[in-house]
Design a protein around this motif. Structure first.
Motif, mmCIF file in Angstrom:
data_model
loop_
_atom_site.group_PDB
_atom_site.id
_atom_site.type_symbol
_atom_site.label_atom_id
_atom_site.label_comp_id
_atom_site.label_asym_id
_atom_site.label_seq_id
_atom_site.Cartn_x
_atom_site.Cartn_y
_atom_site.Cartn_z
ATOM 1 N N GLU A 93 0.588 123.133 43.445
ATOM 2 C CA GLU A 93 -0.261 121.949 43.599
ATOM 3 C C GLU A 93 -0.915 121.576 42.270
ATOM 4 O O GLU A 93 -1.019 120.392 41.930
ATOM 5 C CB GLU A 93 -1.341 122.207 44.649
ATOM 6 C CG GLU A 93 -2.163 120.959 44.982
ATOM 7 C CD GLU A 93 -3.181 121.198 46.087
ATOM 8 O OE1 GLU A 93 -3.870 120.231 46.466
ATOM 9 O OE2 GLU A 93 -3.292 122.347 46.568
ATOM 10 N N ARG A 94 -1.323 122.581 41.516
ATOM 11 C CA ARG A 94 -1.942 122.299 40.224
ATOM 12 C C ARG A 94 -0.921 121.678 39.261
ATOM 13 O O ARG A 94 -1.246 120.779 38.483
ATOM 14 C CB ARG A 94 -2.519 123.581 39.624
ATOM 15 C CG ARG A 94 -3.449 123.317 38.448
ATOM 16 C CD ARG A 94 -4.022 124.626 37.923
ATOM 17 N NE ARG A 94 -4.824 125.286 38.926
ATOM 18 C CZ ARG A 94 -6.060 124.938 39.233
ATOM 19 N NH1 ARG A 94 -6.621 123.913 38.629
ATOM 20 N NH2 ARG A 94 -6.730 125.587 40.152
ATOM 21 N N ARG A 152 -7.321 126.126 50.872
ATOM 22 C CA ARG A 152 -7.635 126.326 49.456
ATOM 23 C C ARG A 152 -8.733 127.385 49.310
ATOM 24 O O ARG A 152 -9.570 127.301 48.421
ATOM 25 C CB ARG A 152 -8.090 125.020 48.817
ATOM 26 C CG ARG A 152 -6.966 123.993 48.680
ATOM 27 C CD ARG A 152 -7.474 122.700 48.110
ATOM 28 N NE ARG A 152 -6.416 121.717 47.989
ATOM 29 C CZ ARG A 152 -6.625 120.409 47.972
ATOM 30 N NH1 ARG A 152 -7.857 119.924 48.090
ATOM 31 N NH2 ARG A 152 -5.615 119.564 47.832
ATOM 32 N N GLU A 157 -10.367 129.521 38.139
ATOM 33 C CA GLU A 157 -9.153 129.119 38.845
ATOM 34 C C GLU A 157 -7.926 129.284 37.954
ATOM 35 O O GLU A 157 -6.877 129.771 38.402
ATOM 36 C CB GLU A 157 -9.273 127.662 39.309
ATOM 37 C CG GLU A 157 -10.226 127.446 40.476
ATOM 38 C CD GLU A 157 -10.263 125.992 40.921
ATOM 39 O OE1 GLU A 157 -9.391 125.223 40.462
ATOM 40 O OE2 GLU A 157 -11.142 125.628 41.702
ATOM 41 N N GLU A 166 -10.721 114.219 44.444
ATOM 42 C CA GLU A 166 -10.151 114.695 45.707
ATOM 43 C C GLU A 166 -9.947 113.558 46.702
ATOM 44 O O GLU A 166 -8.966 113.535 47.449
ATOM 45 C CB GLU A 166 -11.058 115.768 46.309
ATOM 46 C CG GLU A 166 -11.158 117.049 45.486
ATOM 47 C CD GLU A 166 -9.834 117.774 45.385
ATOM 48 O OE1 GLU A 166 -9.018 117.658 46.328
ATOM 49 O OE2 GLU A 166 -9.607 118.445 44.365
ATOM 50 N N GLY A 170 -8.435 128.622 46.064
ATOM 51 C CA GLY A 170 -8.220 127.579 45.066
ATOM 52 C C GLY A 170 -6.852 126.930 45.223
ATOM 53 O O GLY A 170 -6.059 127.297 46.092
ATOM 54 N N LYS A 171 -6.588 125.941 44.385
ATOM 55 C CA LYS A 171 -5.277 125.298 44.413
ATOM 56 C C LYS A 171 -4.221 126.272 43.914
ATOM 57 O O LYS A 171 -4.450 127.042 42.972
ATOM 58 C CB LYS A 171 -5.276 124.050 43.531
ATOM 59 C CG LYS A 171 -6.113 122.893 44.076
ATOM 60 C CD LYS A 171 -5.961 121.659 43.198
ATOM 61 C CE LYS A 171 -6.730 120.470 43.774
ATOM 62 N NZ LYS A 171 -6.576 119.245 42.951
#
Length: 316
Positions: free
Chosen positions: A231-232, A223, A142, A187, A226-227
């Motif tokens: 957002e990350r 997603r 990621e 999460e 992935g993020k």
């Protein structure tokens, strides 16, 4: 050879119809009694010269039990007749720029392990409190995908990012960071630990932030890749806030006993442990900075003590 005298600015030059003339001694005047002006032809030959011998280095004072030079730390540091042990220099290097990064990582590991123990006491499984190799690989993938999206030209790659960690084992450091996120920002906000809830709710707008995480969990965004970077980055800022809250509420002692740099909630961060991790990155520059700090601190303390202005540990 004779050289013509320079023109005087006060000398009057007149024009003679029979020819140009000027007073004796000026440019263009007839030769003086010293003879005609001659010019030497240039020659090429080596320049022979000598320089004064370098001043002898002042002799170091004779001291008993002076240790031998060290391969890394160099000559022994002597301040006002006092020999500073190499161990003290090593300690100051650990507290320098390279060492403090490792110390902060050690604090994180201690706080993380204490949360792991709390989860174990609540009956958490090993899967819930560890990061497996497949999880780590997925996390690294990621991060790599984020870098490719942010730097499509390859200006910054995964190796560049790992190099910034300045660690003997950057993958282990990434494992620790991912475990911190897994434990403190899962999460499902219903599984947020007490420290995360405290960190969120103690700030203005904390309720709204908590609602944001609940809504994101109930209606998750796409997603499939992935993020995203945004957002990350938001999660990273939240984790920093949680870590800051953990440090503020922890009992952290500095120099509790010899050989220990910090004690965090009863767990020690030792000089030996930090030195083992940073030694490959220590150069003479870090050693020089440590010696300079010790010298400045020692001399300043002596002068302040003479002036009666030095504060004791209790007063400070």
């Amino acid at each position: 050879p004779a050289v013509a005298a320079p023109v005087s600015l006060s000398t009057e030059i007149t024009f003679d119809p029979s020819g140009l003339s000027a007073p004796a001694g000026s440019i263009g005047s007839p030769a003086t009694s010293e003879g005609p002006v001659e010019y030497e032809q240039g020659i090429e030959r080596p320049l022979v010269t000598s320089f004064p011998a370098p001043a002898a280095e002042p002799a170091r004072p004779k001291l008993e039990n002076l240790p031998s030079d060290d391969e890394l730390f160099g000559k022994p540091l002597v301040i006002a007749g006092q020999v500073i042990p190499f161990e003290q220099i090593r300690r100051e290097v650990c507290l320098g720029q390279v060492g403090m990064a490792e110390i902060e990582e050690s604090k994180l590991e201690i706080l993380l392990q204490q949360e792991v123990e709390r989860r174990k006491a609540e009956g958490a499984t090993d899967e819930e409190i560890t990061v497996s190799d497949p999880e780590l690989e997925a996390f690294i993938k990621e991060l790599e995908d984020d870098l490719k999206r942010e730097y499509p030209g390859g200006e910054v790659g995964m190796q560049d990012m790992l190099a910034t960690l300045a660690s003997n084992d950057p993958r282990q450091r990434l494992r620790i960071e991912h475990l911190f996120q897994k434990l403190f920002l899962p999460e499902d906000p219903a599984r947020f630990p007490p420290a995360t809830l405290e960190a969120i709710l103690k700030n203005p707008g904390g309720d709204s932030l908590l609602d944001y995480y609940k809504q994101n969990h109930a209606n998750p965004p796409d997603r499939s890749q992935g993020k995203g970077v945004a957002e990350r980055s938001f999660d990273s800022a939240m984790l920093q806030q949680v870590l800051q809250h953990l440090k503020e509420t922890a009992v952290i002692e500095r120099d509790p006993v010899s050989g220990v740099l910090f004690r965090v909630n009863g767990d020690d961060i030792t000089v030996d442990a930090v030195w083992r991790d940073i030694r490959p990155f220590v150069t003479t520059m870090e050693v020089r900075a440590a010696k300079q700090w010790i010298t400045n601190f020692t001399l300043a303390r002596v002068e302040l003590q003479k002036a009666g202005a030095w504060l004791s540990d209790e007063e400070a």
